[in-house]
Design a protein around this motif. Structure first.
Motif, mmCIF file in Angstrom:
data_model
loop_
_atom_site.group_PDB
_atom_site.id
_atom_site.type_symbol
_atom_site.label_atom_id
_atom_site.label_comp_id
_atom_site.label_asym_id
_atom_site.label_seq_id
_atom_site.Cartn_x
_atom_site.Cartn_y
_atom_site.Cartn_z
ATOM 1 N N ARG A 1 0.833 -1.198 0.000
ATOM 2 C CA ARG A 1 0.000 0.000 0.000
ATOM 3 C C ARG A 1 0.873 1.255 0.000
ATOM 4 N N ASP A 2 1.534 1.535 1.099
ATOM 5 C CA ASP A 2 2.370 2.737 1.165
ATOM 6 C C ASP A 2 3.586 2.607 0.251
ATOM 7 N N GLY A 3 4.121 1.387 0.145
ATOM 8 C CA GLY A 3 5.293 1.185 -0.706
ATOM 9 C C GLY A 3 5.019 1.480 -2.166
ATOM 10 N N THR A 4 3.803 1.172 -2.634
ATOM 11 C CA THR A 4 3.478 1.401 -4.040
ATOM 12 C C THR A 4 3.287 2.875 -4.362
ATOM 13 N N GLN A 5 3.281 3.728 -3.332
ATOM 14 C CA GLN A 5 3.199 5.165 -3.579
ATOM 15 C C GLN A 5 4.568 5.750 -3.893
ATOM 16 N N GLY B 1 13.981 7.235 9.357
ATOM 17 C CA GLY B 1 12.828 6.346 9.509
ATOM 18 C C GLY B 1 13.109 5.171 10.423
ATOM 19 N N VAL B 2 14.263 4.544 10.255
ATOM 20 C CA VAL B 2 14.629 3.407 11.106
ATOM 21 C C VAL B 2 14.942 3.883 12.517
ATOM 22 N N ALA B 3 15.747 4.938 12.624
ATOM 23 C CA ALA B 3 16.123 5.455 13.943
ATOM 24 C C ALA B 3 14.893 5.881 14.736
ATOM 25 N N GLY C 1 6.253 -0.385 8.382
ATOM 26 C CA GLY C 1 7.305 -0.033 7.436
ATOM 27 C C GLY C 1 7.150 -0.826 6.164
ATOM 28 N N THR C 2 8.140 -0.731 5.294
ATOM 29 C CA THR C 2 8.095 -1.414 4.001
ATOM 30 C C THR C 2 9.406 -2.150 3.749
ATOM 31 N N MET C 3 9.342 -3.144 2.885
ATOM 32 C CA MET C 3 10.558 -3.831 2.460
ATOM 33 C C MET C 3 11.403 -2.879 1.618
ATOM 34 N N ASN C 4 12.692 -2.855 1.894
ATOM 35 C CA ASN C 4 13.660 -2.010 1.185
ATOM 36 C C ASN C 4 13.368 -0.522 1.317
ATOM 37 N N GLU D 1 6.390 6.745 -0.504
ATOM 38 C CA GLU D 1 6.275 8.075 -1.087
ATOM 39 C C GLU D 1 7.439 8.969 -0.673
ATOM 40 N N ARG D 2 7.816 9.862 -1.570
ATOM 41 C CA ARG D 2 8.936 10.805 -1.384
ATOM 42 C C ARG D 2 10.229 10.025 -1.106
ATOM 43 N N CYS D 3 10.723 10.085 0.123
ATOM 44 C CA CYS D 3 11.974 9.406 0.473
ATOM 45 C C CYS D 3 11.744 8.018 1.042
ATOM 46 N N GLY D 4 10.506 7.584 1.082
ATOM 47 C CA GLY D 4 10.209 6.230 1.513
ATOM 48 C C GLY D 4 9.792 6.126 2.965
ATOM 49 N N ASN D 5 9.518 4.891 3.368
ATOM 50 C CA ASN D 5 9.091 4.575 4.732
ATOM 51 C C ASN D 5 10.251 3.946 5.505
ATOM 52 N N ALA D 6 10.030 3.717 6.777
ATOM 53 C CA ALA D 6 11.022 2.999 7.577
ATOM 54 C C ALA D 6 11.292 1.639 6.929
ATOM 55 N N ASN D 7 12.550 1.320 6.756
ATOM 56 C CA ASN D 7 12.957 0.105 6.052
ATOM 57 C C ASN D 7 12.921 -1.086 7.009
#
Length: 538
Positions: free
Chosen positions: A13-17, A214-216, A231-234, A238-244
């Motif tokens: 969901r969030d990753g596909t953005q 995001g991770v910190a 979070g998301t895989m890898n 959106e933008r700079c991504g989610n917590a990996n």
């Protein structure tokens, strides 16, 4: 271990953005299966109220035999001035067939006034009514407080009121979202600590990576009491991504002692990360922590000399714990320790005292001075080392090649290649067309070798990269060509350098076939003795 942490994956969901990511229903189903095998607790499949593809996913995901994960559908609180049970978004969530619904609501008074343009009181009612309605339908409800940290920093009393409404309505989880990704770890820790004093519902964290934190920030939230991490895989998003999650999970489990997934599942983290990147058609950064191909790669001679004595001298964990492996790179910076270690990995006997080691190092340095780069072309490096060790039996020898490129006014460019090779004393001369000169060469060489090595049809070129090494030379500059090849089991990389792009491509192409035919790429055959079988069936 201490408390367990629930892992909530929102790649689908969030990753596909994230820019450049588009997943089909089949893609999403394949990834969901892998995430379940990894052991994540929640898989957010999408927003069924937004598009037909997500509706199809929720219909078909029920056919998967998921053993660990709960599938959750995403949506928002009801629209302003409507009834929850009549809101199309909420009724679609119920109709999707999931047992868990994740909805977001506004935590920031600025957003209430500016984005949805309603009163603070109506926004509180929207949160309460939506959670209560979904609970009345028998669903587990995860409430995401969107922009919670920005809202708290601007108006803490109102931000806390929003999550109290979710709690009173019966939410099973309250997730605090750093939606803009602009908070610092110390802010996250302090705010989550305060929230834990104010509510009794379990708390989660949803962090974005706009400040590379995001991770910190996720780890800071857990240390403050959060027990769900989204979070998301890898790190897609959106933008700079989610917590990996590829960093979150091992950091929580191996560094902080929290239980997330089993040790056996953790060992599959690297393969799952690579699988997701392949399905998403996204390049996976080499230097990605824990799961990247360079995460446990060693290049400097001093480093390699040390890890040969004990790996922990330059590795913070055992790579296999996260499904990765140690790699020794050989380059112009390498010492003999690198080469000896690489030789041992290949089954070659190359002692440091052996003069061959010095010769090979010298050869590598000369070639890299010319523009070669072997750390990204392990197959070419192995061929050179086997040749220097006298353990390489050449499967074929080039005699000549020609290429013709034709363009007429009313026709697209066409390429034709003519290749002459010698296989075990027999000369083969073939011609083939291609979409371009390199493709034509590939087709012609493959055509020449197939009568002798029929299993070569199992390999193919999967990537082709060209880099200009000296831009001051303009069209006469040297170029480096890297070719990635694959078969059903493996992938390998080869390199060629020349001031002529066709010649550089040929060197890399020939190395790719040579590597396949010495048996390292798992092409099945009885020996290197060629078997003339004719061209009838090829």
């Amino acid at each position: 271990m201490s408390d367990s942490i629930k892992i909530f994956d929102t790649t689908l969901r969030d990753g596909t953005q994230g820019e450049g990511i588009s997943l089909s229903v089949e893609d999403k189903l394949k990834i969901a299966q892998k995430l379940d095998e990894l052991g994540v607790h929640y898989i957010e499949g999408g927003w069924p109220g937004s598009n037909g593809k997500d509706i199809e996913f929720f219909n078909r995901v029920q056919e998967l035999n998921l053993k660990h994960a709960k599938v959750t559908a995403f949506g928002s609180t009801r629209r302003k001035n409507t009834k929850a049970e009549e809101d199309p978004n909420l009724t679609t969530l119920v109709a999707s067939g999931v047992k868990v619904a994740t909805i977001f609501g506004k935590s920031w008074d600025f957003h209430v006034h500016t984005a949805i343009q309603t009163t603070l009181e109506e926004n509180l009612a929207m949160i309460f009514d939506s959670v209560r309605y979904l609970k009345s339908c028998g669903l587990e409800v995860i409430y995401d407080g969107e922009h919670f940290f920005d809202g708290y920093k601007n108006n803490p009393d109102y931000a806390l009121q929003t999550i109290r409404q979710a709690q009173e309505a019966g939410a099973d989880w309250i997730v605090l979202c750093d939606t803009n990704g602009g908070s610092m770890p110390e802010e996250i820790f302090e705010i989550v600590s305060e929230v834990k004093k104010q509510i009794t519902t379990p708390v989660g964290i949803h962090a974005h990576n706009d400040c590379e934190l995001g991770v910190a920030n996720s780890l800071a939230a857990v240390r403050a009491g959060a027990r769900q991490v989204q979070g998301t895989m890898n790190g897609y998003g959106e933008r700079c991504g989610n917590a990996n999650l590829c960093s979150v999970i091992p950091n929580l489990q191996l560094k902080l002692g929290f239980a997330c997934i089993s040790d056996e599942q953790l060992e599959s983290l690297g393969p799952v990360a690579r699988y997701v990147s392949e399905i998403a058609n996204m390049h996976m950064p080499m230097n990605q922590p824990y799961v990247g191909s360079a995460a446990f790669a060693h290049k400097g001679g001093i480093h390699v000399s040390a890890i040969l004595k004990h790996a922990s001298t330059y590795e913070h964990i055992v790579p296999e714990k996260v499904g990765n492996k140690q790699r020794v790179l050989v380059s112009e910076l390498a010492g003999q320790s690198n080469l000896v270690s690489k030789a041992a990995e290949l089954g070659l006997n190359l002692e440091q005292q052996d003069g061959k080691a010095k010769e090979i190092i010298s050869r590598i340095k000369d070639l890299e001075h010319e523009g070669y780069q072997f750390e990204g072309a392990d197959a070419s490096l192995e061929l050179m080392m086997r040749e220097a060790s006298g353990e390489l039996q050449e499967p074929f020898v080039l005699e000549s090649f020609k290429i013709f490129v034709e363009k007429s006014a009313d026709r697209p460019v066409s390429s034709e290649a003519f290749v002459k090779v010698n296989v075990n004393g027999e000369s083969m001369y073939t011609a083939a067309e291609g979409d371009g000169p390199v493709n034509a060469l590939d087709n012609a060489l493959r055509k020449a070798l197939l009568p002798f090595y029929p299993d070569i049809h199992r390999m193919h070129l999967s990537d082709y990269k060209v880099r200009v090494l000296d831009d001051k030379g303009a069209t006469a500059s040297k170029v480096r060509v890297l070719i990635e090849s694959r078969n059903f089991e493996n992938e390998w990389n080869t390199v060629g350098v020349s001031s002529n792009i066709i010649e550089a491509s040929w060197h890399a192409l020939v190395d790719s076939f040579r590597y396949a035919l010495i048996g390292k790429s798992s092409i099945e055959r009885e020996s290197l003795d060629p078997r003339p079988v004719g061209l009838v069936n090829h």
